[in-house]
Design an enzyme around this catalytic site. Structure first.
Site, PDB file in Angstrom:
ATOM      1  N   ASN A   9       0.869  -1.175   0.000  1.00 44.49           N
ATOM      2  CA  ASN A   9       0.000   0.000   0.000  1.00 44.49           C
ATOM      3  C   ASN A   9       0.908   1.228   0.000  1.00 44.49           C
ATOM      4  O   ASN A   9       1.490   1.564   1.026  1.00 44.49           O
ATOM      5  CB  ASN A   9      -0.903  -0.023   1.242  1.00 44.49           C
ATOM      6  N   LYS A  11       0.020   4.217  -0.328  1.00 44.37           N
ATOM      7  CA  LYS A  11      -0.679   5.397   0.227  1.00 44.37           C
ATOM      8  C   LYS A  11      -0.492   6.595  -0.712  1.00 44.37           C
ATOM      9  O   LYS A  11      -0.428   6.402  -1.919  1.00 44.37           O
ATOM     10  CB  LYS A  11      -0.217   5.657   1.666  1.00 44.37           C
ATOM     11  N   HIS A  95      -9.673   0.943   4.489  1.00 38.19           N
ATOM     12  CA  HIS A  95      -8.433   1.174   5.238  1.00 38.19           C
ATOM     13  C   HIS A  95      -8.723   2.102   6.424  1.00 38.19           C
ATOM     14  O   HIS A  95      -9.559   3.013   6.319  1.00 38.19           O
ATOM     15  CB  HIS A  95      -7.365   1.775   4.322  1.00 38.19           C
ATOM     16  N   GLU A  97      -7.184   4.564   7.557  1.00 40.33           N
ATOM     17  CA  GLU A  97      -7.001   5.990   7.271  1.00 40.33           C
ATOM     18  C   GLU A  97      -8.244   6.560   6.603  1.00 40.33           C
ATOM     19  O   GLU A  97      -8.614   7.712   6.816  1.00 40.33           O
ATOM     20  CB  GLU A  97      -5.733   6.192   6.425  1.00 40.33           C
ATOM     21  N   GLU A 167      -5.477  -4.926  10.359  1.00 44.94           N
ATOM     22  CA  GLU A 167      -4.485  -3.870  10.578  1.00 44.94           C
ATOM     23  C   GLU A 167      -4.814  -3.123  11.867  1.00 44.94           C
ATOM     24  O   GLU A 167      -5.644  -2.200  11.856  1.00 44.94           O
ATOM     25  CB  GLU A 167      -4.496  -2.880   9.404  1.00 44.94           C
ATOM     26  N   GLY A 173       2.251   2.565  10.786  1.00 44.19           N
ATOM     27  CA  GLY A 173       3.156   3.702  10.664  1.00 44.19           C
ATOM     28  C   GLY A 173       3.838   4.090  11.970  1.00 44.19           C
ATOM     29  O   GLY A 173       4.428   5.158  12.074  1.00 44.19           O
ATOM     30  N   SER A 212       3.372  -1.875  10.286  1.00 45.14           N
ATOM     31  CA  SER A 212       4.820  -1.903  10.516  1.00 45.14           C
ATOM     32  C   SER A 212       5.474  -3.234  10.136  1.00 45.14           C
ATOM     33  O   SER A 212       6.392  -3.697  10.819  1.00 45.14           O
ATOM     34  CB  SER A 212       5.150  -1.521  11.960  1.00 45.14           C
TER      35      SER A 212
HETATM   36  P1  13P Z   1       2.915   0.616   7.690  1.00 42.84           P
HETATM   37  O1  13P Z   1       3.467  -0.666   7.128  1.00 42.84           O
HETATM   38  O2  13P Z   1       3.619   1.847   7.205  1.00 42.84           O
HETATM   39  O3  13P Z   1       2.760   0.548   9.166  1.00 42.84           O
HETATM   40  O4  13P Z   1       1.404   0.761   7.093  1.00 42.84           O
HETATM   41  C1  13P Z   1       0.544  -0.305   7.196  1.00 42.84           C
HETATM   42  C2  13P Z   1      -0.660  -0.033   6.373  1.00 42.84           C
HETATM   43  O5  13P Z   1      -1.452   0.834   6.681  1.00 42.84           O
HETATM   44  C3  13P Z   1      -0.843  -0.822   5.156  1.00 42.84           C
HETATM   45  O6  13P Z   1      -2.123  -0.634   4.627  1.00 42.84           O
END
Ligand code: 13P
Length: 253
Positions: A9, A11, A95, A97, A167, A173, A212
């Site tokens: 991803n 983002k 997701h 976010e 997740e 993150g 992560s």
């Molecule tokens: P990170 O791997 O940066 O923690 O992000 C995970 C994520 O949100 C994947 O969709």
């Protein structure tokens, strides 16, 4: 035996030009495409360039969101037929976010999942608890609720095609990964929940861990019985890190 899925991803990172450069660097990952589904999810404007670099390689491309209608007066939105036309095979739905920053509801996520399945896109359906919810001891309750609302009305045959990504929001993150055992505990709970309604299909659903994920922790995660892959954020923006994750378990680079 469930086929592993390693999904990236990106983002809101990577312009179209940067996408072509990074996509070329991860082309050697195609050697693993015989044994695992490898899916790259760049931003909308980078989807077509990524599809063209990956054409014929076995590496697949997914979007990070979509609208549930096929077309219409929905300024700023992108539909499943638009994604299909340019060669996308997958789409991330729900997701955290999008839930937290853009107010995406379980009902909207349910509409999107149904639309993706109707158009033959494989949804990567994300769910997971916040730190507050984990500390309050409500992880299972929250995940069960998101699962039930998100999958409402989806038939077992379609469920079997759906990929679920657990997740935990507190691990996204932050550098703070769930331990393989903690991730396994929630993911096996999710599979048991699926089994209540879809008894013959719960064992076929691929359930990923995200939060992560790095080359250093992928082996421990993949060793767990119910973890079928990873949805990788930050570490997928670096070709070397992502290649190591794809080649988990000491496979040849
Ligand atoms: P990170 O791997 O940066 O923690 O992000 C995970 C994520 O949100 C994947 O969709």
């Amino acid at each position: 035996m469930r086929r592993p899925v390693l999904a990236a991803n990106w983002k809101m990172h990577m312009t179209a030009g940067e996408t072509v450069a990074l996509a070329k660097k991860i082309l050697p990952c195609q050697e693993r495409a015989g044994e695992a589904d490898i899916v790259i999810c760049p931003p909308f404007t980078s989807l077509a360039p990524a599809c063209s670099v990956f054409q014929g390689t076995g590496l697949q491309v997914g979007a990070q969101n979509m609208h549930w209608e096929d077309s219409g007066a929905f300024t700023g939105e992108i539909s499943a037929p638009m994604l299909k036309e340019i060669g996308c095979t997958h789409v991330i739905i729900g997701h955290s976010e999008r839930r937290q920053l853009f107010g995406e509801t379980d009902a909207a996520i349910n509409c999107k999942l149904k639309a993706a399945l109707r158009h033959g896109l494989i949804p990567i359906f994300c769910l997971g608890e916040t730190l507050e919810q984990r500390e309050a001891g409500t992880t299972q309750e929250v995940c069960a609720h998101q699962l039930e609302q998100g999958l409402a009305g989806i038939q077992s045959g379609d469920l079997a095609k759906t990929i679920i990504a657990y997740e935990p929001v507190w691990a996204i993150g932050t550098g703070r990964t769930a331990s393989p055992e903690d991730a396994q505990a929630v993911i096996s709970f999710i599979r048991r929940e699926l089994g209540k309604k879809h008894s013959h299909f719960a064992d076929q659903v691929r359930i990923l861990y995200g939060g992560s994920v790095k080359p250093e922790n992928i082996d421990g995660l993949m060793a767990q019985q119910d973890i079928d892959g990873a949805l990788v954020g930050g570490a997928s923006l670096d070709a070397d890190s992502f290649s190591k994750i794809v080649n988990y378990g000491g496979a040849e680079q």
